[in-house]
Design a protein around this motif. Structure first.
Motif, mmCIF file in Angstrom:
data_model
loop_
_atom_site.group_PDB
_atom_site.id
_atom_site.type_symbol
_atom_site.label_atom_id
_atom_site.label_comp_id
_atom_site.label_asym_id
_atom_site.label_seq_id
_atom_site.Cartn_x
_atom_site.Cartn_y
_atom_site.Cartn_z
ATOM 1 N N ASP A 46 0.857 -1.191 0.000
ATOM 2 C CA ASP A 46 0.000 0.000 0.000
ATOM 3 C C ASP A 46 0.895 1.244 0.000
ATOM 4 O OD1 ASP A 46 -1.887 2.015 0.545
ATOM 5 O OD2 ASP A 46 -3.053 0.702 1.834
ATOM 6 N N THR A 47 0.614 2.163 -0.884
ATOM 7 C CA THR A 47 1.423 3.392 -0.897
ATOM 8 C C THR A 47 1.056 4.336 0.234
ATOM 9 O OG1 THR A 47 -0.160 4.566 -2.294
ATOM 10 C CG2 THR A 47 1.625 3.388 -3.422
ATOM 11 N N GLY A 48 -0.097 4.111 0.861
ATOM 12 C CA GLY A 48 -0.595 5.095 1.805
ATOM 13 C C GLY A 48 -1.174 6.278 1.039
ATOM 14 N N MET A 49 -1.653 7.258 1.767
ATOM 15 C CA MET A 49 -2.308 8.402 1.119
ATOM 16 C C MET A 49 -1.318 9.264 0.349
ATOM 17 S SD MET A 49 -4.854 11.312 2.589
ATOM 18 C CE MET A 49 -3.875 11.996 3.888
ATOM 19 N N LEU A 50 -1.670 9.526 -0.904
ATOM 20 C CA LEU A 50 -0.883 10.438 -1.740
ATOM 21 C C LEU A 50 -1.716 11.670 -2.016
ATOM 22 C CD1 LEU A 50 0.538 7.903 -4.371
ATOM 23 C CD2 LEU A 50 1.710 8.828 -2.365
ATOM 24 N N LYS A 51 -1.270 12.798 -1.493
ATOM 25 C CA LYS A 51 -1.971 14.047 -1.791
ATOM 26 C C LYS A 51 -1.484 14.581 -3.125
ATOM 27 C CE LYS A 51 -2.906 15.526 2.922
ATOM 28 N NZ LYS A 51 -2.766 16.636 3.876
ATOM 29 N N LYS A 52 -2.126 15.651 -3.574
ATOM 30 C CA LYS A 52 -1.762 16.265 -4.851
ATOM 31 C C LYS A 52 -0.261 16.547 -4.908
ATOM 32 C CE LYS A 52 -2.596 20.551 -7.407
ATOM 33 N NZ LYS A 52 -3.020 20.254 -8.760
ATOM 34 N N GLY A 53 0.378 16.041 -5.954
ATOM 35 C CA GLY A 53 1.799 16.297 -6.166
ATOM 36 C C GLY A 53 2.727 15.330 -5.455
ATOM 37 N N GLN A 54 2.189 14.464 -4.606
ATOM 38 C CA GLN A 54 3.050 13.543 -3.869
ATOM 39 C C GLN A 54 3.330 12.266 -4.661
ATOM 40 O OE1 GLN A 54 1.030 13.082 -0.047
ATOM 41 N NE2 GLN A 54 2.548 14.450 0.871
ATOM 42 N N SER A 55 4.512 11.710 -4.403
ATOM 43 C CA SER A 55 4.896 10.441 -5.021
ATOM 44 C C SER A 55 5.293 9.457 -3.953
ATOM 45 C CB SER A 55 6.120 10.628 -5.925
ATOM 46 O OG SER A 55 5.861 11.554 -6.933
ATOM 47 N N LYS A 56 5.198 8.199 -4.307
ATOM 48 C CA LYS A 56 5.702 7.152 -3.424
ATOM 49 C C LYS A 56 6.296 6.079 -4.304
ATOM 50 C CE LYS A 56 4.553 5.882 0.903
ATOM 51 N NZ LYS A 56 4.707 6.748 2.064
ATOM 52 N N SER A 57 7.463 5.594 -3.916
ATOM 53 C CA SER A 57 8.058 4.526 -4.699
ATOM 54 C C SER A 57 7.933 3.212 -3.958
ATOM 55 C CB SER A 57 9.522 4.838 -4.990
ATOM 56 O OG SER A 57 10.270 4.724 -3.817
ATOM 57 N N VAL A 58 7.630 2.190 -4.699
ATOM 58 C CA VAL A 58 7.527 0.843 -4.147
ATOM 59 C C VAL A 58 8.544 -0.011 -4.886
ATOM 60 C CG1 VAL A 58 6.067 -1.193 -3.883
ATOM 61 C CG2 VAL A 58 5.101 1.074 -3.550
ATOM 62 N N THR A 59 9.334 -0.727 -4.138
ATOM 63 C CA THR A 59 10.334 -1.578 -4.743
ATOM 64 C C THR A 59 9.745 -2.964 -4.935
ATOM 65 O OG1 THR A 59 12.067 -0.339 -3.650
ATOM 66 C CG2 THR A 59 12.643 -2.511 -4.462
ATOM 67 N N VAL A 60 9.806 -3.429 -6.144
ATOM 68 C CA VAL A 60 9.251 -4.748 -6.431
ATOM 69 C C VAL A 60 10.262 -5.787 -5.996
ATOM 70 C CG1 VAL A 60 8.427 -6.307 -8.204
ATOM 71 C CG2 VAL A 60 8.057 -3.845 -8.444
ATOM 72 N N SER A 61 9.991 -6.440 -4.938
ATOM 73 C CA SER A 61 10.878 -7.505 -4.545
ATOM 74 C C SER A 61 10.328 -8.774 -5.156
ATOM 75 C CB SER A 61 10.968 -7.584 -3.026
ATOM 76 O OG SER A 61 11.883 -8.566 -2.665
ATOM 77 N N GLU A 62 9.387 -9.355 -4.507
ATOM 78 C CA GLU A 62 8.752 -10.513 -5.120
ATOM 79 C C GLU A 62 7.245 -10.399 -4.976
ATOM 80 O OE1 GLU A 62 10.477 -14.225 -3.917
ATOM 81 O OE2 GLU A 62 12.475 -13.427 -4.232
ATOM 82 N N ILE A 63 6.743 -9.281 -5.397
ATOM 83 C CA ILE A 63 5.300 -9.067 -5.437
ATOM 84 C C ILE A 63 4.685 -10.097 -6.359
ATOM 85 C CG2 ILE A 63 3.698 -7.612 -6.752
ATOM 86 C CD1 ILE A 63 4.716 -5.237 -5.454
ATOM 87 N N GLU A 64 3.545 -10.568 -6.004
ATOM 88 C CA GLU A 64 2.818 -11.426 -6.937
ATOM 89 C C GLU A 64 2.067 -10.551 -7.921
ATOM 90 O OE1 GLU A 64 0.181 -14.607 -5.775
ATOM 91 O OE2 GLU A 64 1.470 -14.975 -4.043
#
Ligand SMILES: [Cu+2]
Lengths: 124, 176
Positions: free
Chosen positions: A82-100
């Protein structure tokens, strides 16, 4: 047949607007699986994930950026990441480890849906 | 030059706001009056949502109410920032007033309901409310707004409220 993989996404806490350089640190294992890792950008705009279908591989990084006034999230259907809440203009990076591979959605606007396809090496 | 009001928007405004008789039409409001109506309309939906959080025990209804608060507050924040930038004050007007009066009545009525009865009433009202406001914004406001930045904000707002309308439709369907 695909073996069940460890369901894990490393959610960077590196927050908003730092869309500059992402240096994933915990990838050493995953990186070995395939070629150079890539950063994929997904924009959230006009209540849509763009692109709404993404092919990635372990070691890659996915960056979600919200361009809408309304806050959004990107959340796995099975809630494993889950990226959590992203407000206008915000980014979040998620690293794909072994996501299905699987679908994800916005927790705030459940009709917003998208698909993530993770390539796995057969020989792993 | 102002485009004359769309009859549809006027009709909706009349039926929604139960105003006895309008001396004015929504399409004749100036930008600052339109901004005031939008701000009032936003805050009304936030109040409905707080009522839902106080009464409803249905997780989906509560999620929806939280989204209404989050989104409408985000729009208000942008609206206030824009007004500040333009150094302008929103202007109270007949439509803002009738919206308020109608909302007071509805809050009074809904606050007496409990359980399923409340959830259904709240969901139905959210659907009707967003529908009516969206028609007003789309057909009476946006074509008549003169300032480009204000217009752009209303277009972004309309998109959010249309998403809410869709979300409310889903919720109404599930509560049947
Ligand atoms: Cu959303």
């Amino acid at each position: 047949m695909k073996l069940p993989t460890r369901r894990e996404a490393l959610v960077n806490t590196a927050a908003a607007l730092s869309a500059a350089v992402f240096t994933p640190t915990s990838l050493s294992r995953a990186i070995a699986s395939d070629g150079p890792s890539i950063t994929h950008n997904v924009e959230i705009r006009k209540f849509k994930f763009v692109p709404d279908h993404l092919l990635a591989k372990p070691g890659d990084t996915i960056v979600w950026t919200n361009l809408d006034i309304a806050p959004h999230t990107a959340t796995a259907n099975d809630r494993s990441w889950d990226t959590g809440m992203l407000k206008k203009g915000q980014s979040k990076s998620v690293t794909v480890s072994e996501i299905e591979s699987g679908g994800y959605f916005c927790r705030f606007h459940p009709h917003m849906k998208a698909e993530l396809q993770i390539e796995q090496k057969d020989s792993l | 030059m102002k485009i004359k009001s769309s009859l549809m928007a006027m009709g909706l405004a009349v039926s929604l706001f139960h105003a006895t008789a309008f001396a004015q039409s929504p399409a004749e409001l100036n930008d600052l009056e339109i901004a005031h109506v939008a701000y009032v309309a936003d805050n009304i939906d936030i109040r409905y949502a707080h009522l839902a959080l106080a009464i409803s025990k249905n997780p989906e209804v509560r999620e929806f109410a939280n989204t209404m608060i989050r989104d409408h507050e985000a729009v208000n924040e942008q609206a206030l920032a824009l007004l500040k930038k333009l150094n302008a004050q929103p202007q109270d007007n007949f439509l803002s007033k009738s919206l308020q009066i109608n909302a007071e009545k509805l809050i009074d009525e809904m606050s007496k309901l409990r359980g399923d009865e409340f959830d259904k009433r709240y969901a139905a009202n959210e659907l009707a409310y967003h529908k009516a406001v969206n028609d007003l914004v789309e057909n009476a406001f946006i074509p008549n707004i003169e300032n480009a930045e204000v217009k752009a904000l209303f277009e972004a707002g309309l998109q959010i409220f249309k998403a809410h309308e869709g979300h409310a439709t889903m919720m109404v369907g599930k509560l049947k």
